[in-house]
Design a protein around this motif. Structure first.
Motif, mmCIF file in Angstrom:
data_model
loop_
_atom_site.group_PDB
_atom_site.id
_atom_site.type_symbol
_atom_site.label_atom_id
_atom_site.label_comp_id
_atom_site.label_asym_id
_atom_site.label_seq_id
_atom_site.Cartn_x
_atom_site.Cartn_y
_atom_site.Cartn_z
ATOM 1 N N THR A 1 -0.781 13.039 2.113
ATOM 2 C CA THR A 1 -1.049 11.917 3.359
ATOM 3 C C THR A 1 -2.340 11.763 3.505
ATOM 4 O O THR A 1 -3.082 12.373 3.015
ATOM 5 C CB THR A 1 -0.124 12.445 4.507
ATOM 6 O OG1 THR A 1 -0.608 13.781 4.947
ATOM 7 C CG2 THR A 1 1.230 12.634 4.391
ATOM 8 N N GLY A 2 -2.385 10.813 4.091
ATOM 9 C CA GLY A 2 -4.067 10.395 4.662
ATOM 10 C C GLY A 2 -4.030 9.547 5.481
ATOM 11 O O GLY A 2 -3.208 8.914 6.003
ATOM 12 N N ARG B 1 2.481 -4.560 7.439
ATOM 13 C CA ARG B 1 4.104 -4.400 7.661
ATOM 14 C C ARG B 1 4.847 -3.990 6.391
ATOM 15 O O ARG B 1 5.669 -3.253 6.770
ATOM 16 C CB ARG B 1 4.474 -5.921 7.964
ATOM 17 C CG ARG B 1 4.377 -6.176 9.276
ATOM 18 C CD ARG B 1 5.044 -7.612 9.445
ATOM 19 N NE ARG B 1 3.937 -8.462 10.265
ATOM 20 C CZ ARG B 1 2.835 -9.384 9.989
ATOM 21 N NH1 ARG B 1 2.787 -9.770 8.724
ATOM 22 N NH2 ARG B 1 2.239 -10.032 10.713
ATOM 23 N N GLY B 2 4.256 -4.235 5.280
ATOM 24 C CA GLY B 2 4.908 -3.832 4.035
ATOM 25 C C GLY B 2 4.844 -2.337 4.163
ATOM 26 O O GLY B 2 5.776 -1.706 3.441
ATOM 27 N N ALA B 3 3.894 -1.526 4.561
ATOM 28 C CA ALA B 3 3.895 -0.051 4.470
ATOM 29 C C ALA B 3 4.314 0.534 5.822
ATOM 30 O O ALA B 3 3.941 1.502 6.195
ATOM 31 C CB ALA B 3 2.410 0.213 4.265
ATOM 32 N N ASP B 4 4.982 -0.397 6.630
ATOM 33 C CA ASP B 4 5.635 -0.124 8.079
ATOM 34 C C ASP B 4 4.545 0.706 8.905
ATOM 35 O O ASP B 4 4.813 1.695 9.817
ATOM 36 C CB ASP B 4 6.642 1.269 7.596
ATOM 37 C CG ASP B 4 7.778 0.801 6.659
ATOM 38 O OD1 ASP B 4 8.207 -0.419 6.765
ATOM 39 O OD2 ASP B 4 8.132 1.722 6.151
ATOM 40 N N ILE C 1 -8.014 2.229 0.259
ATOM 41 C CA ILE C 1 -7.564 2.930 1.341
ATOM 42 C C ILE C 1 -6.832 4.150 0.011
ATOM 43 O O ILE C 1 -6.373 5.150 0.608
ATOM 44 C CB ILE C 1 -6.461 2.609 1.953
ATOM 45 C CG1 ILE C 1 -5.439 1.624 1.614
ATOM 46 C CG2 ILE C 1 -7.546 1.509 2.887
ATOM 47 C CD1 ILE C 1 -4.184 1.393 2.435
ATOM 48 N N GLY C 2 -6.422 3.621 -0.939
ATOM 49 C CA GLY C 2 -5.785 4.548 -1.913
ATOM 50 C C GLY C 2 -6.563 5.673 -2.610
ATOM 51 O O GLY C 2 -6.089 6.438 -3.317
ATOM 52 N N ARG C 3 -7.669 6.210 -2.048
ATOM 53 C CA ARG C 3 -8.588 7.046 -2.672
ATOM 54 C C ARG C 3 -8.060 8.272 -1.663
ATOM 55 O O ARG C 3 -8.391 9.320 -1.798
ATOM 56 C CB ARG C 3 -10.078 6.934 -2.198
ATOM 57 C CG ARG C 3 -10.576 5.735 -3.103
ATOM 58 C CD ARG C 3 -10.196 5.934 -4.577
ATOM 59 N NE ARG C 3 -9.508 4.807 -4.743
ATOM 60 C CZ ARG C 3 -8.461 4.889 -5.586
ATOM 61 N NH1 ARG C 3 -8.378 5.967 -6.456
ATOM 62 N NH2 ARG C 3 -7.731 3.804 -5.628
ATOM 63 N N THR C 4 -7.271 7.916 -0.693
ATOM 64 C CA THR C 4 -6.521 9.261 0.127
ATOM 65 C C THR C 4 -5.012 9.109 -0.057
ATOM 66 O O THR C 4 -4.514 7.900 -0.715
ATOM 67 C CB THR C 4 -6.957 8.998 1.641
ATOM 68 O OG1 THR C 4 -6.454 10.307 2.468
ATOM 69 C CG2 THR C 4 -6.282 7.924 2.272
ATOM 70 N N GLY C 5 -4.343 10.070 0.314
ATOM 71 C CA GLY C 5 -2.820 10.074 0.083
ATOM 72 C C GLY C 5 -2.543 10.000 -1.467
ATOM 73 O O GLY C 5 -1.629 9.374 -1.702
ATOM 74 N N ALA D 1 1.018 -1.375 -0.065
ATOM 75 C CA ALA D 1 -0.149 0.076 -0.015
ATOM 76 C C ALA D 1 0.881 1.278 0.057
ATOM 77 O O ALA D 1 2.001 1.052 0.394
ATOM 78 C CB ALA D 1 -0.835 -0.028 1.224
ATOM 79 N N ASN D 2 0.290 2.441 -0.543
ATOM 80 C CA ASN D 2 0.997 3.675 -0.341
ATOM 81 C C ASN D 2 1.365 4.070 1.178
ATOM 82 O O ASN D 2 0.620 3.916 1.998
ATOM 83 C CB ASN D 2 -0.078 4.556 -0.835
ATOM 84 C CG ASN D 2 0.348 6.083 -0.803
ATOM 85 O OD1 ASN D 2 1.363 6.257 -0.291
ATOM 86 N ND2 ASN D 2 -0.247 6.806 -1.541
ATOM 87 N N LYS D 3 2.697 4.246 1.391
ATOM 88 C CA LYS D 3 3.318 4.301 2.642
ATOM 89 C C LYS D 3 2.945 5.649 3.458
ATOM 90 O O LYS D 3 3.168 6.014 4.531
ATOM 91 C CB LYS D 3 4.761 4.077 2.635
ATOM 92 C CG LYS D 3 5.056 2.841 2.489
ATOM 93 C CD LYS D 3 6.829 2.685 2.500
ATOM 94 C CE LYS D 3 6.825 1.158 2.347
ATOM 95 N NZ LYS D 3 8.512 1.008 1.602
#
Ligand SMILES: Nc1ncnc2c1ncn2[C@@H]1O[C@H](COP(=O)(O)OP(=O)(O)OP(=O)(O)O)[C@@H](O)[C@H]1O
Length: 505
Positions: A438-439, A461-464, A429-433, A308-310
């Motif tokens: 940021t979002g 985890r992948g997006a910290d 969730i990618g509709r924000t940020g 996902a977008n971090k």
């Protein structure tokens, strides 16, 4: 009457008709002269215009090749975690600034449309050079990273270069709202080049769409209406040699397969095929290869694993299903901001659920718009427009709004009910940020979705992001997605052959 009188009359008559003839002749000559002059002026004007255009073109051609230093390129690739894989071992530099577009003779009117941006986004920078050279591409990059212009700029440039007015570019998109949005993006480019573009989708009358198709070089379509037009013979895709599947993994899923098969059969065999998405599950990779010729795979970020977008902060709350609605109200009170531009997007899973929650929120005094499949196309468009314009800052939607929609200032996405797949979660969730902003994504997770707990944990985890203990309690098992589609169309591709990863040295 005497002979003499008769002769005189005849003579008089003759001289009158001679005079008339002469006047007529003069008039005709005058008219011809005028027409000739006008024609010449017109031709001169056209020649000057053509000369000017040719000059502009030759100026573009004569521009010196702009070389970007290798160190700069490698730093760019590393910083953006870009990998470019291809079997042909091609080694083409990314276009890391708009100036370098001149290396590819991009029509100046198209590049002018990009002036509002500072530089190409990573997916644009790395996909464009291959697309301008005519390669097939699978472009995988995070949500909101400019993929639309990533395929759109080369698409319109392709038409301009071909110098003919036939229908050549087809973009297929899974939802009507996304198709409309892509159309708005590409229309800016086609308008600048005096080409035509049309958006074809269901739920609205066909007549105007049929008329617009006849004069368009670029069609953006949802599969259902497009197949309707193919079957009734209202659209001829024989000359389409640039085909884009946006949200490609969705387009290759079961449900769209029959339509996609027919669409691919209807376009030119000798074509450029592009697939763009933010999620590229293993289940569709082989299938995609079957529709493409030696595709170059451009990956921005580590997209072999679902990521996902971090820039989105993800909160996941494990909750009793019966408490979801109460918690939603608390979250809305918490996130509703004093800034009148900030928007909240709530996702439900089913249409019925969306309608029920919409009623309940309205009853509690929230001003909310709704977007789901039980509404008419007009109602859907009205809800989206009022959310986009900020007339209503709360939108309740099903997954029809999960992919692709680019709505400014969505600050928070709330997942009231978890989606059916983990990929849909990443898209929702990618509709924000988006576009570097940021979002926040706040997800209510219940035991009903426990089969996706492991996959969700991996995405977090992948997006910290923090993985809540309650989620870990469900274990790490992830249910595999299956793909039973495509029968005879399915082409077995040898996936053991490793594609080359390119580095510039
Ligand atoms: N080079 C650029 N620089 C800055 N912003 C850009 C650039 N190119 C496009 N954008 C903007 O970024 C936003 C997101 O672009 P776009 O909708 O194409 O994202 P996407 O990658 O297709 O997202 P999704 O995966 O959700 O479909 C848009 O508002 C667009 O105008």
């Amino acid at each position: 009457m005497s002979d003499i009188t008769e002769k005189k009359r005849k003579h008089d008559n003759d001289s009158v008709s001679k005079k008339e003839k002469k006047v007529k002749k003069d008039k005709k000559e005058k008219r011809d002269k005028k027409e000739k002059k006008e024609k010449k002026e017109k031709k001169d004007k056209k020649d000057t215009k053509e000369k000017k255009e040719k000059k502009e073109e030759s100026n573009e051609e004569s521009v010196d090749i702009i070389e970007t230093p290798i160190e700069e390129i490698n730093a760019f690739l590393k910083e953006n975690e870009i990998t470019i894989e291809n079997g042909d071992n091609l080694n083409i530099q990314p276009i890391i600034n708009f100036k370098s577009l001149s290396n590819y003779n991009i029509n100046s009117k198209i590049s002018k449309c990009l002036n509002k941006f500072d530089k190409p986004s990573p997916i644009q920078a790395s996909a464009w050079p291959y697309l301008f050279k005519g390669h097939d591409i699978i472009g995988v990059a995070e949500t909101g990273s400019g993929k639309t212009l990533g395929f759109g700029v080369p698409a319109i440039n392709h038409i301009v270069k071909s110098n003919n007015k036939k229908l050549q570019v087809l973009v297929v998109s899974p939802t009507r709202e996304l198709a409309t949005q892509i159309y708005d993006n590409l229309k800016e480019l086609t308008d600048s080049t005096s080409l035509n573009c049309v958006c074809v989708y269901g739920g609205v009358p066909k007549d105007q769409q049929r008329k617009d198709i006849a004069k368009s070089q670029c069609v953006i379509a949802t599969p259902g209406r497009l197949v309707d037009f193919i079957n009734e013979g209202s659209i001829n895709l024989n000359d389409v040699d640039y085909l884009v599947l946006d949200e490609a993994d969705r387009m290759l899923e079961k449900g769209f397969e029959e339509d996609i098969k027919l669409i691919i059969k209807s376009v030119k065999n000798e074509r450029q095929t592009l697939m763009f998405t933010a999620t590229w599950p293993k289940e569709v990779r082989e299938l995609a290869n079957g529709f493409m010729k030696n595709p170059i795979k451009v990956n921005v970020g580590n997209r072999d694993e679902l990521t996902a977008n971090k820039r989105i902060t993800q909160y996941v709350e494990v909750i009793d299903p019966y408490d979801k609605e109460k918690r939603l109200i608390q979250l809305l009170n918490q996130y509703q901001s004093k800034n009148k531009d900030d928007k909240i997007l709530i996702f439900a899973l089913y249409k019925k659920e969306a309608s029920r929650i919409e009623r309940s929120l309205k009853y509690k005094g929230f001003e909310v718009a709704a977007l789901h499949g039980d509404l008419s196309q007009i109602q859907r468009q009205q809800a989206l427009d009022s959310f986009k314009k900020g007339e209503c800052n709360l939108l309740l939607a099903t997954d029809v709004a999960a992919r692709g929609l680019d709505i400014p200032n969505v600050k928070v996405v709330i997942n009231l009910t978890f989606p059916l797949t983990i990929e849909d979660y990443v898209h929702r969730i990618g509709r924000t940020g988006r576009a570097g902003k940021t979002g926040i994504a706040h997800t209510l997770f219940t035991e009903h979705e426990k089969h996706l707990a492991g996959a969700l944990g991996n995405v977090l985890r992948g997006a910290d992001q923090e993985v809540p203990d309650e989620l870990l309690k469900f274990g790490s098992h992830t249910k595999k997605k299956e793909h039973g589609a495509y029968g005879a169309f399915f082409k077995n591709v040898d996936m053991s052959k490793k594609a080359k990863k390119i580095t510039f040295d």
